[in-house]
Design an enzyme around this catalytic site. Structure first.
Site, PDB file in Angstrom:
ATOM      1  NE  ARG A  83      -2.140 -44.555 -57.737  1.00 21.51           N
ATOM      2  CZ  ARG A  83      -2.838 -44.103 -56.763  1.00 21.51           C
ATOM      3  NH1 ARG A  83      -2.242 -43.271 -56.125  1.00 21.51           N
ATOM      4  NH2 ARG A  83      -4.125 -44.289 -56.710  1.00 21.51           N
ATOM      5  CE  LYS A 108      -5.351 -42.512 -61.272  1.00 18.41           C
ATOM      6  NZ  LYS A 108      -5.616 -43.992 -61.622  1.00 18.41           N
ATOM      7  CG  HIS A 179       0.262 -51.174 -60.026  1.00 23.14           C
ATOM      8  ND1 HIS A 179       0.664 -49.573 -59.884  1.00 23.14           N
ATOM      9  CD2 HIS A 179      -1.205 -51.163 -60.134  1.00 23.14           C
ATOM     10  CE1 HIS A 179      -0.462 -49.017 -59.818  1.00 23.14           C
ATOM     11  NE2 HIS A 179      -1.526 -49.909 -59.810  1.00 23.14           N
ATOM     12  NE  ARG A 182      -1.762 -48.854 -56.227  1.00 27.51           N
ATOM     13  CZ  ARG A 182      -2.423 -47.618 -55.331  1.00 27.51           C
ATOM     14  NH1 ARG A 182      -1.605 -47.401 -54.534  1.00 27.51           N
ATOM     15  NH2 ARG A 182      -3.243 -47.012 -55.434  1.00 27.51           N
ATOM     16  CG  HIS A 205      -8.344 -47.026 -54.835  1.00 26.01           C
ATOM     17  ND1 HIS A 205      -8.532 -48.289 -54.603  1.00 26.01           N
ATOM     18  CD2 HIS A 205      -7.542 -46.970 -55.617  1.00 26.01           C
ATOM     19  CE1 HIS A 205      -7.481 -48.698 -55.322  1.00 26.01           C
ATOM     20  NE2 HIS A 205      -6.980 -47.955 -55.897  1.00 26.01           N
ATOM     21  CE1 TYR A 214      -5.430 -55.113 -55.482  1.00 27.33           C
ATOM     22  CE2 TYR A 214      -6.612 -53.278 -55.182  1.00 27.33           C
ATOM     23  CZ  TYR A 214      -5.620 -53.609 -55.784  1.00 27.33           C
ATOM     24  OH  TYR A 214      -4.514 -52.993 -56.530  1.00 27.33           O
TER      25      TYR A 214
END
Length: 256
Positions: A83, A108, A179, A182, A205, A214
């Protein structure tokens, strides 16, 4: 206000009331029955193709110090899928050339993760670190890997503006910035057969359900299965295919 914005505003509110009750500042939690809105898992609106990514990566002028630095950042965005905040927070020693790894500290969810770095991204990052970064340091070295022309750490909005600039210079008038790389990394790895669990690890994640979106964007495997198994498949001669494409293009021109 969308569901995502509502969720983002209400989550800290629930946590705050829970803390007030735990610390005995309140006798009752008024937010205990508050249900958070479910955030819809929409598909990424824009996914760059491999050719489009390559076009952006080769846009910076690597003969200039700033261009070489920018190429290194773009390569790491695409090569690791990190990110923009994670890029801005990279320290000088998070990149390990001998092990070909990148350590993302407190991404994150405040979780660390160790990522592989491909040879090409590593090449440009090392060139930047040896040839450009020493010239950008002004005053005390703060230890950040990537520095602006003024020798400061990168603010995340500056990173957004930088990536958007190179997208425009590459002739890609598409919404998004950091992004996009990504999304592209995850989609292209899935297209080439990567297991979804490894994509989850790369992206950081917490839940596999977040990564599974995805699989809906990755079309190559679905196209192969469709071609191999659909009973309505049939062969088209080359002259018929060309004639069909010309007809479609003519029809599109008339509509425009």
């Amino acid at each position: 206000m969308g569901y995502s914005s509502q969720h983002a505003l209400l989550t800290p509110l629930k946590a705050w009331f829970k803390w007030l009750v735990r610390e005995r500042h309140c006798l009752h939690n008024p937010a205990s029955e508050l249900e958070l809105p479910k955030v819809p898992q929409g598909l990424p609106r824009v996914v760059l193709s491999v050719e489009e990514v390559e076009r952006v990566l080769t846009t910076p002028n690597i003969e200039a110090p700033g261009g070489l630095r920018d190429r290194a950042m773009l390569e790491l965005f695409y090569g690791t899928g990190i990110r923009r905040m994670e890029m801005a927070n990279l320290s000088l020693y998070d990149l390990n050339p001998s092990r070909k790894t990148l350590l993302v500290r407190e991404g994150k969810g405040r979780k660390d993760r160790l990522l592989p770095v491909g040879d090409r991204a590593l090449h440009w990052a090392e060139r930047y670190r040896r040839e450009v970064r020493p010239e950008l340091i002004s005053g005390k070295d703060n230890g950040h890997l990537f520095l602006t022309d003024q020798g400061d750490p990168w603010p995340i909005n500056y990173l957004t503006a930088l990536v958007r600039k190179y997208l425009r210079q590459a002739g890609l008038n598409k919404n998004g910035a950091c992004h996009l790389f990504r999304h592209a990394m995850a989609t292209h790895m899935l297209d080439n057969g990567a297991d979804i669990r490894y994509i989850q690890t790369m992206l950081g994640h917490a839940k596999i359900s977040t990564t599974q979106i995805y699989t809906q964007v990755s079309i190559e495997k679905l196209r192969e299965v469709h071609k191999a198994t659909h009973p309505a498949k049939w062969q088209v001669r080359e002259d018929e295919r060309v004639a069909l494409l010309e007809a479609l293009e003519s029809e599109q021109s008339e509509e425009e």
